[in-house]
Write an enzyme that holds these catalytic residues in place. Structure first.
Site, PDB file in Angstrom:
ATOM      1  N   ARG A   1     -18.584  10.419  51.635  1.00 21.75           N
ATOM      2  CA  ARG A   1     -17.311   9.998  51.924  1.00 21.75           C
ATOM      3  C   ARG A   1     -16.525   9.206  50.849  1.00 21.75           C
ATOM      4  O   ARG A   1     -15.292   9.506  50.780  1.00 21.75           O
ATOM      5  CB  ARG A   1     -17.444   8.854  53.103  1.00 21.75           C
ATOM      6  CG  ARG A   1     -16.389   8.339  53.852  1.00 21.75           C
ATOM      7  CD  ARG A   1     -16.454   7.737  54.972  1.00 21.75           C
ATOM      8  NE  ARG A   1     -15.389   6.740  55.491  1.00 21.75           N
ATOM      9  CZ  ARG A   1     -15.395   5.298  55.695  1.00 21.75           C
ATOM     10  NH1 ARG A   1     -16.361   4.868  55.420  1.00 21.75           N
ATOM     11  NH2 ARG A   1     -14.544   4.616  56.051  1.00 21.75           N
TER      12      ARG A   1
ATOM     13  N   HIS B   1     -19.907  16.438  58.521  1.00 20.14           N
ATOM     14  CA  HIS B   1     -20.008  15.498  59.461  1.00 20.14           C
ATOM     15  C   HIS B   1     -21.431  15.754  60.145  1.00 20.14           C
ATOM     16  O   HIS B   1     -21.921  14.965  60.826  1.00 20.14           O
ATOM     17  CB  HIS B   1     -19.115  15.603  60.571  1.00 20.14           C
ATOM     18  CG  HIS B   1     -17.878  14.695  60.125  1.00 20.14           C
ATOM     19  ND1 HIS B   1     -16.657  15.175  60.715  1.00 20.14           N
ATOM     20  CD2 HIS B   1     -17.674  13.465  59.536  1.00 20.14           C
ATOM     21  CE1 HIS B   1     -15.795  14.231  60.433  1.00 20.14           C
ATOM     22  NE2 HIS B   1     -16.294  13.265  59.667  1.00 20.14           N
ATOM     23  N   THR B   2     -22.394  16.990  59.704  1.00 14.67           N
ATOM     24  CA  THR B   2     -23.691  16.998  59.831  1.00 14.67           C
ATOM     25  C   THR B   2     -24.336  15.811  59.348  1.00 14.67           C
ATOM     26  O   THR B   2     -25.510  15.400  59.891  1.00 14.67           O
ATOM     27  CB  THR B   2     -24.196  18.184  59.277  1.00 14.67           C
ATOM     28  OG1 THR B   2     -25.406  18.579  59.931  1.00 14.67           O
ATOM     29  CG2 THR B   2     -24.320  18.263  57.751  1.00 14.67           C
TER      30      THR B   2
ATOM     31  N   THR C   1     -24.934  14.509  64.801  1.00 16.50           N
ATOM     32  CA  THR C   1     -26.210  15.617  64.963  1.00 16.50           C
ATOM     33  C   THR C   1     -27.318  14.759  65.049  1.00 16.50           C
ATOM     34  O   THR C   1     -27.352  13.677  64.938  1.00 16.50           O
ATOM     35  CB  THR C   1     -26.268  16.498  63.664  1.00 16.50           C
ATOM     36  OG1 THR C   1     -26.591  15.448  62.490  1.00 16.50           O
ATOM     37  CG2 THR C   1     -25.157  17.420  63.211  1.00 16.50           C
TER      38      THR C   1
ATOM     39  N   ASP D   1     -26.906  20.904  57.176  1.00 18.42           N
ATOM     40  CA  ASP D   1     -27.058  22.274  57.879  1.00 18.42           C
ATOM     41  C   ASP D   1     -26.022  22.380  58.684  1.00 18.42           C
ATOM     42  O   ASP D   1     -25.007  21.996  58.499  1.00 18.42           O
ATOM     43  CB  ASP D   1     -28.583  22.309  58.466  1.00 18.42           C
ATOM     44  CG  ASP D   1     -28.694  21.346  59.688  1.00 18.42           C
ATOM     45  OD1 ASP D   1     -27.564  20.825  60.048  1.00 18.42           O
ATOM     46  OD2 ASP D   1     -29.574  21.389  60.084  1.00 18.42           O
TER      47      ASP D   1
ATOM     48  N   ASP E   1     -12.919  16.954  65.978  1.00 12.52           N
ATOM     49  CA  ASP E   1     -14.175  17.873  65.942  1.00 12.52           C
ATOM     50  C   ASP E   1     -13.816  18.888  67.137  1.00 12.52           C
ATOM     51  O   ASP E   1     -14.164  20.137  66.813  1.00 12.52           O
ATOM     52  CB  ASP E   1     -15.625  17.111  66.474  1.00 12.52           C
ATOM     53  CG  ASP E   1     -15.747  16.130  65.258  1.00 12.52           C
ATOM     54  OD1 ASP E   1     -15.696  16.232  64.049  1.00 12.52           O
ATOM     55  OD2 ASP E   1     -16.119  14.883  65.675  1.00 12.52           O
TER      56      ASP E   1
END
Length: 383
Positions: free
Chosen positions: A115, A248-249, A281, A288, A309
């Site tokens: 970030r 964002h995983t 997640t 991933d 999202d």
């Protein structure tokens, strides 16, 4: 004589070769003091290296010899000056990368370092040509005025984490360190190798920070339009918007910082690192394509789905790429690596202009055993 010559730079050695064309009766006069001169004095040094004790055959030959030496000296001086003024030192960047890996493995700070790099680069405006007014990856996020922007809540913690590395390596700019940390965090969490280059120049003061409001908002009234407004301003397209969203995983949203997410879930209550927040997640330290799978299914109430999202599967153009990435991780990794590298270069001023590749010397080195961050973030997924 050989010892003195060995202390010269490679360009300098080429010029000594040019001087070898003098008649045998010529002599080289090299002094220790001349060898210590800075690059700005190289021309004087090179002209003093040759003293002709016996006349050349003609004044024309003498003039030709001196012009040859002058050209060599100018090239050597230019090369030395370029190396000295490069924004960051390649060897220090490589060493800092190893220190960042150690930091990641001891603090599990992958998400916040990603970030940090993103938010330093994400202020870029393609419609502004001047640097640093155009924003982008220029190290401005180190200043308090920008850290206090609402979108940057909590990033002061990322700066505190990597400040000791910056203090250790004075030959690295903040702009490079932020992007190095971000790319290293992606790779260390199992993501793709990012084709990075370095040499970004830092802004000099807080007055050069961008105005607030350049970064994406998590809950706009029109998520698709908002994402396009922000990312199109940076020169990015729909594919790159979706690919970058896949990061964002990693990580969690903390309501005390962003106003979004739960205080904790079964996946985050025990950390690692500071416990709490809500992740996108299950294994939120593993990079991933599970983000796209989870957003598509939306079956687990303990996993976060923001308006920005959800729109990835609601908007037809975004959905084309989101569906593809949910099914094909290899394609996602390829597109993500390209998009991340592009983002990291936005608005940057490079010195040297072509940038610095720190992987040249390590391509043949054996790969170290990978660190699997995902084993530190786990939980039983609801059926």
């Amino acid at each position: 004589m050989a010892a003195a010559a060995a202390r010269l730079s490679a360009p300098s050695m080429a010029c000594i070769g040019a001087g070898a064309a003098l008649p045998c009766s010529s002599r080289l006069a090299v002094t220790r003091s001349s060898l210590r001169l800075s690059s700005s004095h190289r021309l004087t040094v090179f002209r003093s290296l040759v003293i002709v004790h016996s006349p050349l055959r003609s004044a024309q030959q003498r003039s030709l010899q001196m012009r040859t030496l002058d050209r060599c000296a100018i090239r050597a001086s230019s090369a030395a000056t370029s190396a000295a003024t490069a924004a960051s030192d390649a060897a220090q960047l490589r060493s800092a990368r190893e220190d960042i890996k150690e930091l990641l493995r001891s603090t599990f700070c992958h998400p916040i370092l990603v970030r940090l790099g993103w938010h330093d680069a994400g202020t870029y405006d393609k419609n502004i040509e001047e640097w640093p007014q155009r924003g982008g990856a220029n190290g401005s996020l180190r200043f308090e005025i920008e850290l206090k922007h609402a979108a940057n809540a909590g990033l002061v913690n990322a700066l505190k984490l990597i400040q000791p590395i910056k203090d250790k390596y004075s030959g690295i700019t903040y702009a490079d360190l932020f992007q190095l940390a971000s790319a290293t965090a992606i790779e260390d969490a199992g993501g793709p190798k990012i084709p990075m280059k370095y040499g970004r120049v830092d802004v000099s003061g807080p007055e050069q920070c961008p105005p607030e409001g350049k970064l994406p908002d998590a809950g706009p009234s029109s998520p698709g339009a908002h994402l396009r407004d922000v990312f199109y301003r940076m020169g990015l397209d729909d594919k790159e918007i979706v690919a970058l969203s896949g990061a964002h995983t990693l990580g969690r949203s903390r309501p005390e910082r962003s106003g979004w997410g739960k205080p904790e879930t079964k996946y985050t209550k025990d950390g690692p690192g500071a416990p709490g927040g809500q992740s996108w997640t299950v294994q939120w330290l593993k990079f991933d394509n599970s983000y796209f799978k989870e957003i598509k299914e939306r079956k687990d109430e303990d996993l976060l789905v923001l308006p920005t999202d959800a729109v990835l599967f609601d908007d037809p153009s975004f959905k084309f790429y989101a569906e593809k990435y949910a099914e094909d991780q290899e394609t996602f990794f390829k597109d993500y690596a390209e998009s991340h590298a592009k983002l990291s270069n936005l608005g940057a001023k490079f010195d040297p202009p072509e940038g610095i590749d720190i992987d040249d010397d390590s391509k043949s080195a054996p790969a170290p055993e990978p660190f699997i961050a995902a084993k530190y973030s786990s939980g039983e997924k609801k059926a």
